[in-house]
Enzyme design. Structure first.
Site, PDB file in Angstrom:
ATOM      1  N   LEU A   1     -31.361  60.759 -41.506  1.00 23.35           N
ATOM      2  CA  LEU A   1     -30.497  60.268 -40.436  1.00 23.35           C
ATOM      3  C   LEU A   1     -29.032  60.433 -40.854  1.00 23.35           C
ATOM      4  O   LEU A   1     -28.230  61.053 -40.163  1.00 23.35           O
ATOM      5  CB  LEU A   1     -30.804  58.796 -40.113  1.00 23.35           C
ATOM      6  CG  LEU A   1     -29.838  58.135 -39.121  1.00 23.35           C
ATOM      7  CD1 LEU A   1     -29.964  58.747 -37.729  1.00 23.35           C
ATOM      8  CD2 LEU A   1     -30.110  56.616 -39.032  1.00 23.35           C
TER       9      LEU A   1
ATOM     10  N   GLU B   1     -28.922  51.268 -46.031  1.00 23.60           N
ATOM     11  CA  GLU B   1     -29.715  50.486 -45.076  1.00 23.60           C
ATOM     12  C   GLU B   1     -28.847  49.446 -44.368  1.00 23.60           C
ATOM     13  O   GLU B   1     -29.176  48.271 -44.291  1.00 23.60           O
ATOM     14  CB  GLU B   1     -30.896  49.822 -45.787  1.00 23.60           C
ATOM     15  CG  GLU B   1     -31.967  50.800 -46.202  1.00 23.60           C
ATOM     16  CD  GLU B   1     -32.633  51.469 -45.001  1.00 23.60           C
ATOM     17  OE1 GLU B   1     -32.435  50.989 -43.868  1.00 23.60           O
ATOM     18  OE2 GLU B   1     -33.330  52.466 -45.204  1.00 23.60           O
TER      19      GLU B   1
END
Lengths: 248, 418
Positions: B165, B398
């Site tokens: 991503l 994250e």
């Protein structure tokens, strides 16, 4: 054939053990499957995985939460488990425990019994011999190697003077020693499957202890905690003297 | 836990200070289990969750923790680990048994993360990526064929996955991605670069997110890494997460069939995967944090200074108490987070708060431990500096700490301030 592995729950290595009014109390930690009983479970599983057509049954006498260590045996790969519920205080002594277990083992129609050579908590090595006595079966204790050929058993065990090789016929009782079979880690999928395996829980019949514990006291051994001074040579000389003559 | 009522110590006149060579009387510190579960959360876990936690703990402490320092120092992620993790059933803990997972609860998955991260955050990163960022999207958005093709092999560790991503110029703002995809006949052609990709050069399969040139929407694809035009290289200059493989992926007009497209449209697909991984991190970092507390306790108890073990010093105890207290609050938070997920009631806000706060607690604990270990604290002989350095990464990846802060701010005020 049927293999019964007798297991016990013992305090986890991190348990806090306290003596209170002649009673030993364990707190602060979970219980776990006795490491030497685990060798027995592993040995049974390896024999089955090696092609032996055997059902592996884990058996225990103990309080209701002994169920968790039986689940561990099931998670390792045992086919089913049986728990005879009884408080340790009510079972009394090892002879009474062995009698309860021996009756269940006869009922199961077991061919081979595997159990720990020594218990991690009380340090007793009596359960295996007591089981063999009650069952009237041959015993190989402190076993480091085990082979089956039909109903013939060949076992190598630690004798006082070194390893001995024994040959005898089933049914028999074998107690474990380190080196017999290094236990596997229960895998996560097997832990989940163990939940669905049969675990039969029933009250144990009344036990018939022949001894009665009237008191317990902790053994206290104070360390000398002495540091040696002086040159290395002086320290070595003093250390040798202390080793020879005692630290007092 | 033993009841330790505080009693004022008998003052020792300084002129009679004990010689440093005299051992102090033995103290009875709490055991690791007592320290790690002060509020008896064990009573709230199911027997299977406890058994899974204990089995993984035993495995990690015997097989991984003793080597973690050396692997980290050498910068290697040993090749046997994926298969070993697979044999233990640690990959896809909450994935259904039908697809090769363990079929356990989300809480059990969290507890596994915590045990693995007690050895090293890089090992936990591998587990997180494989389970949450690769297996979970295939399970949730993949066709039955994709599930059957990949999930069982990913569960055994026979196949390794990665998740693409983040890009060199799009981190906290993934919508700024420049990777593009375009429908050409039955295929999609993908072009772009992904960076900071865990397991990238080891992966057999990559979950790649790209913006559709025609619709402008973000789409996700299951991309086999042996497809033409796919290339990966490792980032070798890391001073953190050295045990973990971190890579850059280059997709140079990689063609994948439409059957490999995930059934989700928009950035929410990618973000939903991140929610899974962040959930695991909220548990995982507690493992690293408590490992540094345990290490500090042992080190300080054995280390005399000014005549007594350092554990008997007030400034030291203040740090230890903070570490213990913050990590304990983190454990209570993680427990509740786990149950909310098991009940299907979890929200991204829950996850952001738990990830942000627990990473902060663990990072602060590791920094304290690094300090308390003095000179030894900067070596890789001890875990404190390694954990501290790893947790700097965990604070950034994250969802960076700042991003979670703004997610909380937005939830609280109703105003987005990104």
């Amino acid at each position: 054939m049927k293999i019964v592995t007798v297991v016990r729950r013992v305090p986890d290595v991190e348990a806090r053990v306290e003596v209170d009014g002649g009673d030993v109390r364990v707190s602060g930690a979970a219980w776990s499957l006795d490491g030497m009983d685990e060798y027995g479970v592993e040995q049974a599983l390896r024999m089955r995985e090696g092609g032996l057509d055997a059902e592996v049954v884990a058996l225990a006498v103990g309080p209701a939460d002994t169920e968790e260590v039986l689940r561990t045996a099931l998670a390792m790969g045992a086919d089913r488990a049986r728990l005879l519920v009884a408080d340790d205080a009510d079972v009394g002594d090892v002879l009474a425990r062995a009698r309860l277990l021996a009756d269940a083992i006869r009922e199961e129609g077991a061919d081979l019994v595997l159990t720990g050579g020594k218990q991690a908590d009380a340090d007793s090595a009596a359960l295996g011999p007591a089981l063999a006595e009650h069952l009237g079966w041959p015993l190989a204790d402190w076993t480091t190697h085990l082979e089956l050929d039909g109903t013939q058993v060949r076992a190598v065990h630690d004798g006082d003077a070194g390893p001995e090789t024994l040959a005898f016929a089933l049914p028999a009782v074998v107690t474990t020693q380190q080196g017999l079979a290094e236990p596997r880690y229960p895998t996560l999928p097997n832990i989940m499957k163990a939940k669905r395996k049969p675990l039969d829980v029933a009250d144990a019949p009344p036990a018939t202890p022949v001894t009665n514990v009237v008191g317990r006291a902790p053994e206290r051994r104070e360390r000398a905690r002495r540091m040696l001074d002086g040159s290395l040579e002086d320290q070595a000389r003093e250390l040798a003297r202390v080793l020879r003559e005692g630290a007092a | 836990m033993s009841d330790t009522t505080a009693e004022p110590p008998t003052p020792t006149p300084s002129t009679q200070a004990p010689s440093p060579r005299t051992a102090a009387p033995a103290a009875t510190p709490m055991t690791r289990r007592e320290v790690e579960d002060t509020f008896d959360l064990d009573a709230l876990y199911t027997p299977e969750e406890r058994m899974i936690r204990d089995a993984v703990r035993e495995y990690v402490q015997s097989e991984l923790a003793p080597h973690a320092g050396e692997w980290w120092r050498e910068g290697i992620f040993p090749e046997h680990l994926p298969r070993a993790f697979g044999e233990m059933g640690m990959l896809g803990v909450a994935i259904p048994e039908a697809y090769g997972g363990a079929g356990a609860t989300a809480t059990a998955y969290g507890l596994v993360n915590r045990e693995v991260e007690a050895a090293d955050s890089g090992l936990r990163s591998f587990v997180s990526v494989q389970s949450s960022l690769v297996m979970w999207p295939i399970l949730t958005y993949g066709s039955e064929d994709l599930k059957k093709a990949w999930l069982p092999r990913l569960a055994t560790g026979e196949a390794i996955g990665c998740f693409g991503l983040t890009e060199p110029d799009a981190g906290s703002d993934p919508g700024a991605m420049t990777t593009r995809c375009k429908r050409v006949g039955d295929d999609w052609v993908i072009r772009g670069t992904k960076r900071w990709i865990t397991s990238g050069t080891r992966a057999d399969v990559a979950i790649i997110w790209a913006r559709d040139e025609d619709s402008g929407r973000v789409l996700g694809f299951v991309v086999e890494t042996d497809r033409e035009g796919f290339r990966a290289e490792d980032i070798k200059t890391k001073a953190s997460m050295r045990l973990s493989v971190t890579s850059e992926l280059h997709l140079d007009d990689v063609a994948v069939p439409d059957a490999n497209r995930l059934d989700v449209v928009g950035l929410k697909g990618a973000l939903s995967c991140l929610s899974q991984a962040r959930f695991g991190i909220a548990f995982g970092v507690l493992g690293a944090g408590f490992a540094t507390l345990d290490e500090a306790m042992h080190y300080l108890e054995d280390r005399p200074s000014f005549g007594e073990p350092l554990t008997g010093k007030q400034l030291v105890q203040a740090k230890l108490a903070d570490m213990w207290s913050d990590l304990t609050k983190g454990s209570l938070l993680a427990y509740r987070l786990g149950r909310l997920k098991d009940e299907g009631a979890i929200t991204p806000t829950h996850i952001s708060m738990a990830k942000r706060d627990n990473v902060r607690a663990a990072l602060q604990a590791a920094r304290h431990a690094r300090d308390l270990l003095g000179g030894n604290g900067i070596t890789t002989e001890y875990g404190a500096m390694r954990h501290m350095s790893n947790l700097e990464t965990v604070s950034t990846y994250e969802g960076a700490d700042a991003v979670h802060t703004l997610i909380l701010g937005r939830a609280l005020t109703g105003r987005a301030a990104f």
